[in-house]
Motif scaffolding. Sequence first.
Motif, PDB file in Angstrom:
ATOM      1  N   VAL A 238      58.230 -20.176  34.881  1.00 37.96           N
ATOM      2  CA  VAL A 238      57.823 -21.441  34.268  1.00 37.96           C
ATOM      3  C   VAL A 238      58.570 -21.523  32.940  1.00 37.96           C
ATOM      4  O   VAL A 238      58.612 -20.532  32.205  1.00 37.96           O
ATOM      5  CB  VAL A 238      56.297 -21.462  34.010  1.00 37.96           C
ATOM      6  CG1 VAL A 238      55.896 -22.701  33.212  1.00 37.96           C
ATOM      7  CG2 VAL A 238      55.524 -21.396  35.324  1.00 37.96           C
ATOM      8  N   ASP A 239      59.171 -22.667  32.676  1.00 39.44           N
ATOM      9  CA  ASP A 239      59.880 -22.827  31.415  1.00 39.44           C
ATOM     10  C   ASP A 239      58.855 -23.014  30.304  1.00 39.44           C
ATOM     11  O   ASP A 239      58.145 -24.022  30.247  1.00 39.44           O
ATOM     12  CB  ASP A 239      60.818 -24.047  31.503  1.00 39.44           C
ATOM     13  CG  ASP A 239      61.687 -24.177  30.253  1.00 39.44           C
ATOM     14  OD1 ASP A 239      61.235 -23.717  29.180  1.00 39.44           O
ATOM     15  OD2 ASP A 239      62.789 -24.737  30.363  1.00 39.44           O
ATOM     16  N   GLU A 240      58.767 -22.009  29.403  1.00 36.00           N
ATOM     17  CA  GLU A 240      57.745 -22.032  28.350  1.00 36.00           C
ATOM     18  C   GLU A 240      57.863 -23.250  27.450  1.00 36.00           C
ATOM     19  O   GLU A 240      56.871 -23.720  26.893  1.00 36.00           O
ATOM     20  CB  GLU A 240      57.886 -20.789  27.465  1.00 36.00           C
ATOM     21  CG  GLU A 240      57.193 -19.586  28.014  1.00 36.00           C
ATOM     22  CD  GLU A 240      57.278 -18.399  27.074  1.00 36.00           C
ATOM     23  OE1 GLU A 240      57.238 -18.582  25.846  1.00 36.00           O
ATOM     24  OE2 GLU A 240      57.399 -17.271  27.585  1.00 36.00           O
ATOM     25  N   HIS A 241      59.088 -23.732  27.277  1.00 33.92           N
ATOM     26  CA  HIS A 241      59.277 -24.859  26.356  1.00 33.92           C
ATOM     27  C   HIS A 241      58.858 -26.176  26.990  1.00 33.92           C
ATOM     28  O   HIS A 241      58.458 -27.102  26.309  1.00 33.92           O
ATOM     29  CB  HIS A 241      60.736 -24.924  25.903  1.00 33.92           C
ATOM     30  CG  HIS A 241      61.158 -23.658  25.226  1.00 33.92           C
ATOM     31  ND1 HIS A 241      60.638 -23.275  24.019  1.00 33.92           N
ATOM     32  CD2 HIS A 241      61.982 -22.656  25.627  1.00 33.92           C
ATOM     33  CE1 HIS A 241      61.159 -22.101  23.679  1.00 33.92           C
ATOM     34  NE2 HIS A 241      61.973 -21.702  24.647  1.00 33.92           N
ATOM     35  N   CYS A 243      56.530 -26.429  29.691  1.00 36.06           N
ATOM     36  CA  CYS A 243      55.136 -26.423  30.145  1.00 36.06           C
ATOM     37  C   CYS A 243      54.204 -26.895  29.033  1.00 36.06           C
ATOM     38  O   CYS A 243      54.283 -26.437  27.898  1.00 36.06           O
ATOM     39  CB  CYS A 243      54.747 -25.010  30.578  1.00 36.06           C
ATOM     40  SG  CYS A 243      52.999 -24.830  30.976  1.00 36.06           S
ATOM     41  N   THR A 244      53.336 -27.821  29.386  1.00 35.65           N
ATOM     42  CA  THR A 244      52.398 -28.347  28.393  1.00 35.65           C
ATOM     43  C   THR A 244      51.041 -27.665  28.483  1.00 35.65           C
ATOM     44  O   THR A 244      50.152 -27.953  27.689  1.00 35.65           O
ATOM     45  CB  THR A 244      52.185 -29.849  28.618  1.00 35.65           C
ATOM     46  OG1 THR A 244      51.653 -30.014  29.941  1.00 35.65           O
ATOM     47  CG2 THR A 244      53.480 -30.609  28.495  1.00 35.65           C
ATOM     48  N   GLY A 245      50.884 -26.812  29.485  1.00 37.13           N
ATOM     49  CA  GLY A 245      49.610 -26.116  29.650  1.00 37.13           C
ATOM     50  C   GLY A 245      48.511 -26.994  30.213  1.00 37.13           C
ATOM     51  O   GLY A 245      47.325 -26.688  30.058  1.00 37.13           O
ATOM     52  N   CYS A 246      48.877 -28.074  30.914  1.00 38.67           N
ATOM     53  CA  CYS A 246      47.865 -28.986  31.445  1.00 38.67           C
ATOM     54  C   CYS A 246      47.022 -28.335  32.545  1.00 38.67           C
ATOM     55  O   CYS A 246      45.874 -28.702  32.742  1.00 38.67           O
ATOM     56  CB  CYS A 246      48.527 -30.245  31.991  1.00 38.67           C
ATOM     57  SG  CYS A 246      49.519 -29.931  33.469  1.00 38.67           S
ATOM     58  N   GLY A 247      47.626 -27.349  33.227  1.00 42.14           N
ATOM     59  CA  GLY A 247      46.866 -26.607  34.216  1.00 42.14           C
ATOM     60  C   GLY A 247      46.758 -27.243  35.582  1.00 42.14           C
ATOM     61  O   GLY A 247      46.052 -26.720  36.465  1.00 42.14           O
ATOM     62  N   LEU A 248      47.446 -28.347  35.804  1.00 39.64           N
ATOM     63  CA  LEU A 248      47.366 -29.033  37.092  1.00 39.64           C
ATOM     64  C   LEU A 248      47.809 -28.111  38.231  1.00 39.64           C
ATOM     65  O   LEU A 248      47.153 -28.011  39.272  1.00 39.64           O
ATOM     66  CB  LEU A 248      48.279 -30.271  37.032  1.00 39.64           C
ATOM     67  CG  LEU A 248      48.040 -31.331  38.076  1.00 39.64           C
ATOM     68  CD1 LEU A 248      46.617 -31.850  37.957  1.00 39.64           C
ATOM     69  CD2 LEU A 248      49.035 -32.480  37.906  1.00 39.64           C
ATOM     70  N   CYS A 249      48.909 -27.406  37.995  1.00 42.34           N
ATOM     71  CA  CYS A 249      49.450 -26.506  39.006  1.00 42.34           C
ATOM     72  C   CYS A 249      48.421 -25.460  39.422  1.00 42.34           C
ATOM     73  O   CYS A 249      48.327 -25.099  40.589  1.00 42.34           O
ATOM     74  CB  CYS A 249      50.702 -25.833  38.472  1.00 42.34           C
ATOM     75  SG  CYS A 249      50.437 -25.066  36.852  1.00 42.34           S
ATOM     76  N   VAL A 283      50.734 -21.430  28.515  1.00 40.58           N
ATOM     77  CA  VAL A 283      51.674 -21.845  29.556  1.00 40.58           C
ATOM     78  C   VAL A 283      51.317 -21.112  30.838  1.00 40.58           C
ATOM     79  O   VAL A 283      50.709 -20.044  30.813  1.00 40.58           O
ATOM     80  CB  VAL A 283      53.142 -21.519  29.189  1.00 40.58           C
ATOM     81  CG1 VAL A 283      53.656 -22.438  28.104  1.00 40.58           C
ATOM     82  CG2 VAL A 283      53.308 -20.086  28.799  1.00 40.58           C
ATOM     83  N   ALA A 284      51.707 -21.707  31.939  1.00 41.40           N
ATOM     84  CA  ALA A 284      51.402 -21.117  33.236  1.00 41.40           C
ATOM     85  C   ALA A 284      52.374 -19.980  33.539  1.00 41.40           C
ATOM     86  O   ALA A 284      53.474 -19.919  32.991  1.00 41.40           O
ATOM     87  CB  ALA A 284      51.481 -22.182  34.309  1.00 41.40           C
ATOM     88  N   THR A 285      51.925 -19.076  34.404  1.00 36.95           N
ATOM     89  CA  THR A 285      52.752 -17.955  34.838  1.00 36.95           C
ATOM     90  C   THR A 285      52.594 -17.834  36.344  1.00 36.95           C
ATOM     91  O   THR A 285      51.479 -17.937  36.866  1.00 36.95           O
ATOM     92  CB  THR A 285      52.276 -16.649  34.161  1.00 36.95           C
ATOM     93  OG1 THR A 285      52.291 -16.829  32.754  1.00 36.95           O
ATOM     94  CG2 THR A 285      53.155 -15.476  34.537  1.00 36.95           C
ATOM     95  N   ILE A 286      53.697 -17.609  37.046  1.00 41.31           N
ATOM     96  CA  ILE A 286      53.591 -17.396  38.489  1.00 41.31           C
ATOM     97  C   ILE A 286      53.564 -15.895  38.764  1.00 41.31           C
ATOM     98  O   ILE A 286      54.382 -15.143  38.240  1.00 41.31           O
ATOM     99  CB  ILE A 286      54.768 -18.040  39.242  1.00 41.31           C
ATOM    100  CG1 ILE A 286      54.745 -19.567  39.055  1.00 41.31           C
ATOM    101  CG2 ILE A 286      54.729 -17.686  40.726  1.00 41.31           C
ATOM    102  CD1 ILE A 286      55.805 -20.303  39.848  1.00 41.31           C
TER     103      ILE A 286
END
Lengths: 663, 146
Positions: A238-241, A243-249, A283-286
């Motif tokens: 996930v591109d840290e810059h 990603c807005t951290g919305c959490g939809l994913c 930010v999200a992490t896979i």
Amino acid sequence: MQRIGVFVCWCGSNIAATVDVETVAQTLAKEPGVVFSTDYQYMCSQAGQELIQEAIREHRLTGVVICSCSPRMHEATFRKTVEKAGLNPYLLEIANIREQCSWIHKDKLTATQKAVILGRAAIAKVQLNAPLTAGKSPVTKRALVIGGGIAGIQTALDIAEAGFPVDIVEKKPTIGGKMTQIDKTFPTLDCAACILTPKMVDASQNENIDIISYAQVEKVQGFVGNFSVTIRKKARYVDEHKCTGCGLCTEKCPQKKVPNEFNLGLDNRRAIYIPFAQAVPKVATIDPNYCAMLKSGKCGVCAKVCTAGAIDYKQQDQLITREYGAIVVATGFEPIQLDKFDEFAYSQSPDVVTSLEFERLMNAAGPTGGTLLRPSDGKHPHTLVFVQCVGSRCDGAEKGKSYCSKICCMYTAKHAMLTREKYPDTEVYVFYIDVRTPGKNFDEFYRRAVEEYGVHYIKGMVGKVTPQDGKLKVQASDLLGGRQLRIDADMVILAAAIEPDKTARPLATMLTASMDTNDFFTEAHPKLRPVESPTAGIFLSGACQGPKDIPETVAQASAAAAKVIGLLVKDSLTCNPCTAKPDELMCNGCSSCEKVCPYGAITYVDKSFRGPNRTTLIRRVAQVNPAVCQGCGACTVACPSGAMDLLGFSNQQILAEVDAICR
Amino acid sequence: MQVNETFTPTIVAFCCNWCSYAGADLSGTNRLQYPANVKIIRIPCSCRLNPMFILRAFQRGADGVILCGCHPGDCHYTTGNYYARRRMTLLFSLLDFMGIERERTRVEWVSAAEGAKFAATMNDFTQTITRLGPNRRLEDLRCKVE
Ligand SMILES: Cc1cc2nc3c(=O)[nH]c(=O)nc-3n(C[C@H](O)[C@H](O)[C@H](O)COP(=O)(O)OP(=O)(O)OC[C@H]3O[C@@H](n4cnc5c(N)ncnc54)[C@H](O)[C@@H]3O)c2cc1C
Ligand code: SF4
Ligand code: SF4
């Protein structure tokens, strides 16, 4: 003619109890070149140092030998001492008769003989010491903090406040450490998140702090003031810059059965996740072990739902190399694995949990939303049994830990109290060996658990826990009552011992920092230098150095920061003058030395020498840059003509030591 | 040659400043015992060890010599212990050629955290040397000072 002074330290009884210091001083007085020899209780004390200085002046000493603790301890102290008396600080040698003699031997005669030999070797060496002058090396004004728990965060904030840039390397996707998992904190019972998350945000917003999360240190080079560290920032896909951290994913990902490590596996998360709502960075992490796209190329749901276009399945690990002046270790702790403690049925019943799991079960942001429910059937538990010292204070170190984990008495009192407060219908038992509650307001806290909240504290150990008919049959002994107890419990909570993080040992090796037998980092001095590692430029913060609660952790974290700041404000450090030096008359310019030098300190110049019959010879000879040379000595051995030698550890000096020992 | 029952060997241990010397200090701090026969010489790095030092030690009557350095890959100076390892391998074949028992010289990697390993190594090495008996092969009696 050399005029050597010998000073034998008693170190109180540390040396004097096993080494006959008087005999050592008298025997060494007879060595050639020795004009003065004495023993004294504490050479490193003011009076001891004055004694040395007086002897230097009075006997016009040309060399000093101190038989004392390890040079790693006090070499710097004594160098200053002799310098103040007008002697070059490098005309000093230390014979290590404490760590390498009195502390490892029991027989006084043997230890005394050995101390004499060690003293002799130092005398033989110091005869050949040359006065040296130290150069200066610059200090990189940036600090590295390894571990982003409360310890690392506090250290980084303090260093940043003082105006120095600091990087936090955290191996998990978010900073915060164990404190993020704790519900409320003793002794004040304020919520951990309420006091921690503002600090996490401060750290992320402070422009002097760079948080490198999901990353680990891979390589450390250099020395105090001038470290070069390579950090592996793992691919989070996930591109840290972006990603807005919305959490939809994290809601749409179809991989739903991934054990959630943040809740210690008590519930599940998705393959793409944000550890918790206040994570920093958010930010999200896979998780590549579960992501279908990464494993088989079939899915891609998160990329489809992400409006920020942040998902990048092709992301690679990134290597970052940066320069630092100081490094702080703040790698914290882990509760031990409980597979060796199956008498408590931890592996057999989900209702037997560790204290950290219990924190999650009580936490409003935990898997049960803060309602205490039995993990097995989701029912409200009525009888709870807490077992302290599981794996702590064990006799045989094979099974558990020999030390006291220090925090368990307090957090168990906290758990018991909180349970009774929230659920007055419960019966709460705590089994303990001793209740250890030193600390400000700690004993009062524990007494409140007993007196106000009616928690049943029973001195004794739980022998066995057997899951039977939906209950946990607890067999225990009540030592004070002198009877056996059987309790039908709904839940059993184990206060598991804590141990250093598993990555601490390889890290210590990279940093050349010492650890004790339990893998806790050792401090430069257990009492006087508690936040520094013996290796210069490496500092210690938090539970990586020994079990600690949050107040102690924060105190140590700030202390470590103060030490780092003290180092970073310096513009330069005194270099090690023990560098290589070629004898130009012997050097034949063969380049053997240049090839082995790891720092590229050696170059060659053409020099003219006087040849026979008034001729001039131009010869290529080696030159060492003393500011770059670190004094390893590789070149001295590589040199086939014996031209290269190391100041402070010359061939003649080492051979003199060999001779003295084998005499 | 007479084998002395109370033979106490002379053992020289060269320890690098950063790892093994610190490891030796740690075994002291932890009060881990090892024989007094072992005398440590501090060198900055295992690569400072000139094989000549070992030959000299044997010549002067040492019964065993051990070199301790940082673990491969952990050298304070990055590569020093690799040089040391290579040089020692060469020295071993020279010592073989001269008829010195292979066990009289040893290389061990001991980190600053391995106080227990340091003590165990020294105990084991002293035992080995005691079993081998005194070193006579290289000892140069002219070197003895009375
Ligand atoms: C069940 C339980 C309840 C507790 N309750 C309380 C309480 O009520 N009050 C109280 O005062 N204390 C309490 N404590 C103690 C408290 O958790 C600790 O004092 C505190 O967390 C120590 O902080 P730390 O930063 O040193 O370590 P940690 O919190 O363990 O943080 C270490 C951080 O470093 C990271 N890390 C580790 N290794 C590496 C590496 N090689 N590279 C990069 N990063 C790394 C980790 O991922 C982690 O984020 C409790 C502890 C437990 C187990
Ligand atoms: S990756 Fe996209 S969807 Fe996922 S949290 Fe970040 S912005 Fe939201
Ligand atoms: S002592 Fe080491 S660093 Fe210095 S010149 Fe020689 S090889 Fe290079």
